[in-house]
Scaffold this motif. Structure first.
Motif, PDB file in Angstrom:
ATOM      1  N   ASP A 131       0.115  40.807 -18.975  1.00  0.00           N
ATOM      2  CA  ASP A 131       0.035  41.763 -17.869  1.00  0.00           C
ATOM      3  C   ASP A 131      -1.371  42.324 -17.640  1.00  0.00           C
ATOM      4  O   ASP A 131      -1.544  43.324 -16.963  1.00  0.00           O
ATOM      5  N   SER A 132      -2.362  41.660 -18.217  1.00  0.00           N
ATOM      6  CA  SER A 132      -3.746  42.046 -17.938  1.00  0.00           C
ATOM      7  C   SER A 132      -4.609  40.789 -17.907  1.00  0.00           C
ATOM      8  O   SER A 132      -4.257  39.761 -18.501  1.00  0.00           O
ATOM      9  N   ARG A 133      -5.732  40.877 -17.228  1.00  0.00           N
ATOM     10  CA  ARG A 133      -6.650  39.741 -17.172  1.00  0.00           C
ATOM     11  C   ARG A 133      -7.113  39.358 -18.576  1.00  0.00           C
ATOM     12  O   ARG A 133      -7.252  38.179 -18.895  1.00  0.00           O
ATOM     13  N   GLU A 134      -7.330  40.372 -19.418  1.00  0.00           N
ATOM     14  CA  GLU A 134      -7.769  40.108 -20.784  1.00  0.00           C
ATOM     15  C   GLU A 134      -6.726  39.299 -21.546  1.00  0.00           C
ATOM     16  O   GLU A 134      -7.069  38.382 -22.299  1.00  0.00           O
ATOM     17  N   ASP A 135      -5.441  39.662 -21.370  1.00  0.00           N
ATOM     18  CA  ASP A 135      -4.363  38.908 -22.022  1.00  0.00           C
ATOM     19  C   ASP A 135      -4.344  37.454 -21.550  1.00  0.00           C
ATOM     20  O   ASP A 135      -4.156  36.533 -22.349  1.00  0.00           O
ATOM     21  N   VAL A 136      -4.531  37.261 -20.252  1.00  0.00           N
ATOM     22  CA  VAL A 136      -4.510  35.899 -19.706  1.00  0.00           C
ATOM     23  C   VAL A 136      -5.666  35.088 -20.284  1.00  0.00           C
ATOM     24  O   VAL A 136      -5.474  33.971 -20.771  1.00  0.00           O
ATOM     25  N   TYR A 137      -6.874  35.659 -20.246  1.00  0.00           N
ATOM     26  CA  TYR A 137      -8.033  34.941 -20.785  1.00  0.00           C
ATOM     27  C   TYR A 137      -7.874  34.652 -22.281  1.00  0.00           C
ATOM     28  O   TYR A 137      -8.212  33.556 -22.748  1.00  0.00           O
ATOM     29  N   ARG A 138      -7.370  35.610 -23.038  1.00  0.00           N
ATOM     30  CA  ARG A 138      -7.163  35.417 -24.475  1.00  0.00           C
ATOM     31  C   ARG A 138      -6.184  34.271 -24.724  1.00  0.00           C
ATOM     32  O   ARG A 138      -6.413  33.404 -25.574  1.00  0.00           O
ATOM     33  N   SER A 139      -5.089  34.242 -23.968  1.00  0.00           N
ATOM     34  CA  SER A 139      -4.082  33.197 -24.138  1.00  0.00           C
ATOM     35  C   SER A 139      -4.604  31.828 -23.703  1.00  0.00           C
ATOM     36  O   SER A 139      -4.283  30.805 -24.318  1.00  0.00           O
ATOM     37  N   ILE A 140      -5.409  31.805 -22.656  1.00  0.00           N
ATOM     38  CA  ILE A 140      -6.030  30.550 -22.222  1.00  0.00           C
ATOM     39  C   ILE A 140      -6.958  30.033 -23.322  1.00  0.00           C
ATOM     40  O   ILE A 140      -6.914  28.849 -23.679  1.00  0.00           O
ATOM     41  N   ASP A 141      -7.787  30.915 -23.873  1.00  0.00           N
ATOM     42  CA  ASP A 141      -8.693  30.503 -24.951  1.00  0.00           C
ATOM     43  C   ASP A 141      -7.904  29.996 -26.154  1.00  0.00           C
ATOM     44  O   ASP A 141      -8.251  28.966 -26.748  1.00  0.00           O
ATOM     45  N   TYR A 142      -6.856  30.715 -26.528  1.00  0.00           N
ATOM     46  CA  TYR A 142      -6.031  30.312 -27.671  1.00  0.00           C
ATOM     47  C   TYR A 142      -5.425  28.929 -27.423  1.00  0.00           C
ATOM     48  O   TYR A 142      -5.445  28.055 -28.294  1.00  0.00           O
ATOM     49  N   THR A 143      -4.882  28.731 -26.224  1.00  0.00           N
ATOM     50  CA  THR A 143      -4.254  27.457 -25.877  1.00  0.00           C
ATOM     51  C   THR A 143      -5.281  26.328 -25.873  1.00  0.00           C
ATOM     52  O   THR A 143      -5.054  25.266 -26.455  1.00  0.00           O
ATOM     53  N   ASN A 144      -6.413  26.559 -25.232  1.00  0.00           N
ATOM     54  CA  ASN A 144      -7.442  25.513 -25.151  1.00  0.00           C
ATOM     55  C   ASN A 144      -8.035  25.175 -26.514  1.00  0.00           C
ATOM     56  O   ASN A 144      -8.421  24.029 -26.764  1.00  0.00           O
ATOM     57  N   ASP A 145      -8.122  26.166 -27.393  1.00  0.00           N
ATOM     58  CA  ASP A 145      -8.689  25.929 -28.724  1.00  0.00           C
ATOM     59  C   ASP A 145      -7.675  25.345 -29.702  1.00  0.00           C
ATOM     60  O   ASP A 145      -8.048  24.840 -30.759  1.00  0.00           O
ATOM     61  N   ASN A 146      -6.392  25.406 -29.374  1.00  0.00           N
ATOM     62  CA  ASN A 146      -5.350  24.973 -30.306  1.00  0.00           C
ATOM     63  C   ASN A 146      -5.518  23.529 -30.770  1.00  0.00           C
ATOM     64  O   ASN A 146      -5.411  23.270 -31.967  1.00  0.00           O
ATOM     65  N   PRO A 147      -5.798  22.582 -29.876  1.00  0.00           N
ATOM     66  CA  PRO A 147      -5.948  21.200 -30.349  1.00  0.00           C
ATOM     67  C   PRO A 147      -7.111  21.009 -31.314  1.00  0.00           C
ATOM     68  O   PRO A 147      -7.078  20.116 -32.155  1.00  0.00           O
ATOM     69  N   THR A 148      -8.133  21.829 -31.214  1.00  0.00           N
ATOM     70  CA  THR A 148      -9.311  21.637 -32.063  1.00  0.00           C
ATOM     71  C   THR A 148      -9.070  22.106 -33.493  1.00  0.00           C
ATOM     72  O   THR A 148      -9.852  21.785 -34.376  1.00  0.00           O
ATOM     73  N   LYS A 149      -7.985  22.829 -33.734  1.00  0.00           N
ATOM     74  CA  LYS A 149      -7.677  23.288 -35.095  1.00  0.00           C
ATOM     75  C   LYS A 149      -7.327  22.122 -36.011  1.00  0.00           C
ATOM     76  O   LYS A 149      -7.536  22.183 -37.211  1.00  0.00           O
ATOM     77  N   ASP A 150      -6.750  21.065 -35.440  1.00  0.00           N
ATOM     78  CA  ASP A 150      -6.354  19.903 -36.226  1.00  0.00           C
ATOM     79  C   ASP A 150      -7.358  18.759 -36.123  1.00  0.00           C
ATOM     80  O   ASP A 150      -7.083  17.656 -36.576  1.00  0.00           O
ATOM     81  N   GLY A 151      -8.498  18.996 -35.494  1.00  0.00           N
ATOM     82  CA  GLY A 151      -9.521  17.976 -35.412  1.00  0.00           C
ATOM     83  C   GLY A 151      -9.710  17.335 -34.048  1.00  0.00           C
ATOM     84  O   GLY A 151     -10.831  17.026 -33.680  1.00  0.00           O
ATOM     85  N   PRO A 152      -8.647  17.096 -33.264  1.00  0.00           N
ATOM     86  CA  PRO A 152      -8.867  16.462 -31.960  1.00  0.00           C
ATOM     87  C   PRO A 152      -9.697  17.366 -31.036  1.00  0.00           C
ATOM     88  O   PRO A 152      -9.853  18.546 -31.281  1.00  0.00           O
ATOM     89  N   LYS A 153     -10.188  16.774 -29.982  1.00  0.00           N
ATOM     90  CA  LYS A 153     -10.990  17.552 -29.047  1.00  0.00           C
ATOM     91  C   LYS A 153     -10.101  18.309 -28.065  1.00  0.00           C
ATOM     92  O   LYS A 153      -8.898  18.073 -27.983  1.00  0.00           O
ATOM     93  N   LYS A 154     -10.729  19.202 -27.303  1.00  0.00           N
ATOM     94  CA  LYS A 154      -9.990  19.949 -26.286  1.00  0.00           C
ATOM     95  C   LYS A 154      -9.394  18.987 -25.269  1.00  0.00           C
ATOM     96  O   LYS A 154      -9.932  17.911 -25.029  1.00  0.00           O
ATOM     97  N   GLN A 155      -8.299  19.416 -24.672  1.00  0.00           N
ATOM     98  CA  GLN A 155      -7.603  18.577 -23.701  1.00  0.00           C
ATOM     99  C   GLN A 155      -7.937  19.047 -22.281  1.00  0.00           C
ATOM    100  O   GLN A 155      -8.044  20.248 -22.039  1.00  0.00           O
ATOM    101  N   ASN A 156      -8.086  18.090 -21.386  1.00  0.00           N
ATOM    102  CA  ASN A 156      -8.313  18.397 -19.967  1.00  0.00           C
ATOM    103  C   ASN A 156      -7.248  17.686 -19.155  1.00  0.00           C
ATOM    104  O   ASN A 156      -7.217  16.454 -19.125  1.00  0.00           O
ATOM    105  N   TRP A 157      -6.392  18.470 -18.527  1.00  0.00           N
ATOM    106  CA  TRP A 157      -5.307  17.907 -17.719  1.00  0.00           C
ATOM    107  C   TRP A 157      -5.566  18.239 -16.255  1.00  0.00           C
ATOM    108  O   TRP A 157      -5.917  19.367 -15.923  1.00  0.00           O
ATOM    109  N   LYS A 158      -5.349  17.262 -15.380  1.00  0.00           N
ATOM    110  CA  LYS A 158      -5.636  17.456 -13.951  1.00  0.00           C
ATOM    111  C   LYS A 158      -4.739  18.499 -13.302  1.00  0.00           C
ATOM    112  O   LYS A 158      -5.103  19.067 -12.278  1.00  0.00           O
TER     113      LYS A 158
END
Length: 197
Positions: A163-190
């Motif tokens: 319910d805030s821009r900060e929450d949205v940005y934090r969740s986007i960062d968390y989601t985008n960084d999630n794949p890199t925790k296991d070694g693969p690179k960030k994902q880019n989906w069209k």
């Protein structure tokens, strides 16, 4: 005002309803799992994955599942993405971030006219259809009989309203960084639309 939701959809067998760290389930569907404890519903807004727990007990419970837990390959992840893209095109829902992991998916989904559970069901259904279309269904070897082929997805979802821009940005960062925790690179989906706040 709700701007978006951080959603996690689990593959079959990833997170059990009685996981000691908490779950989004308020009941257990399989009797075989009940001996490992009652459902552990939590309303926690942050990840509980790092909490300490009895991993041997969790592994024993997973052995009681009717099928092996689903682990998506890279090709299956691509098929899932095709399914997600179809839902975005048909419903005009906006996905700000998506990480398709081997056993679960993180999404940040913008507020929509459909209930978030309905959006998640559409995403799961379309992803499953895509997996089957490309011959990549994890349960393709399950014999057809009285029971239809099982879904590669767990029931339900985990969601946190943002319910805030900060929450949205934090969740986007968390989601985008999630794949890199296991070694693969960030994902880019069209089908992902950048969040502009």
């Amino acid at each position: 005002m709700i701007l978006a939701a951080h959603v996690i959809m689990s593959a079959y067998g990833f997170w059990l309803p009685n996981d000691q760290r908490g779950s989004w389930s308020d009941f257990i569907r399989a009797w075989e799992l009940l001996k490992y404890g009652e459902a552990t519903k939590t309303d926690e807004r942050r990840s509980v994955a790092g909490r300490s727990h009895n991993s041997a007990l969790r592994a024993a419970a997973k052995k009681e599942l009717m099928y092996e837990p689903v682990i998506f390959s890279g090709k299956q992840a691509a098929a899932i993405a095709y399914g997600f893209a179809d839902v975005v095109a048909r419903t005009t829902c906006i996905i700000y971030a998506c990480a398709i992991m081997p056993d679960h998916v993180h999404l940040v989904i913008g507020r929509h006219r459909y209930d978030i559970q309905q959006v998640a069901n559409l995403l799961k259904g379309s992803a499953t259809t895509s997996l089957r279309k490309y011959g990549l269904d994890p349960f393709s070897g399950v014999p057809k009989g009285r029971v239809e082929r099982p879904s590669p997805w767990a029931h339900g979802l985990w969601k946190v309203w943002l319910d805030s821009r900060e929450d949205v940005y934090r969740s986007i960062d968390y989601t985008n960084d999630n794949p890199t925790k296991d070694g693969p690179k960030k994902q880019n989906w069209k089908f992902v639309t950048p969040y502009t706040g």
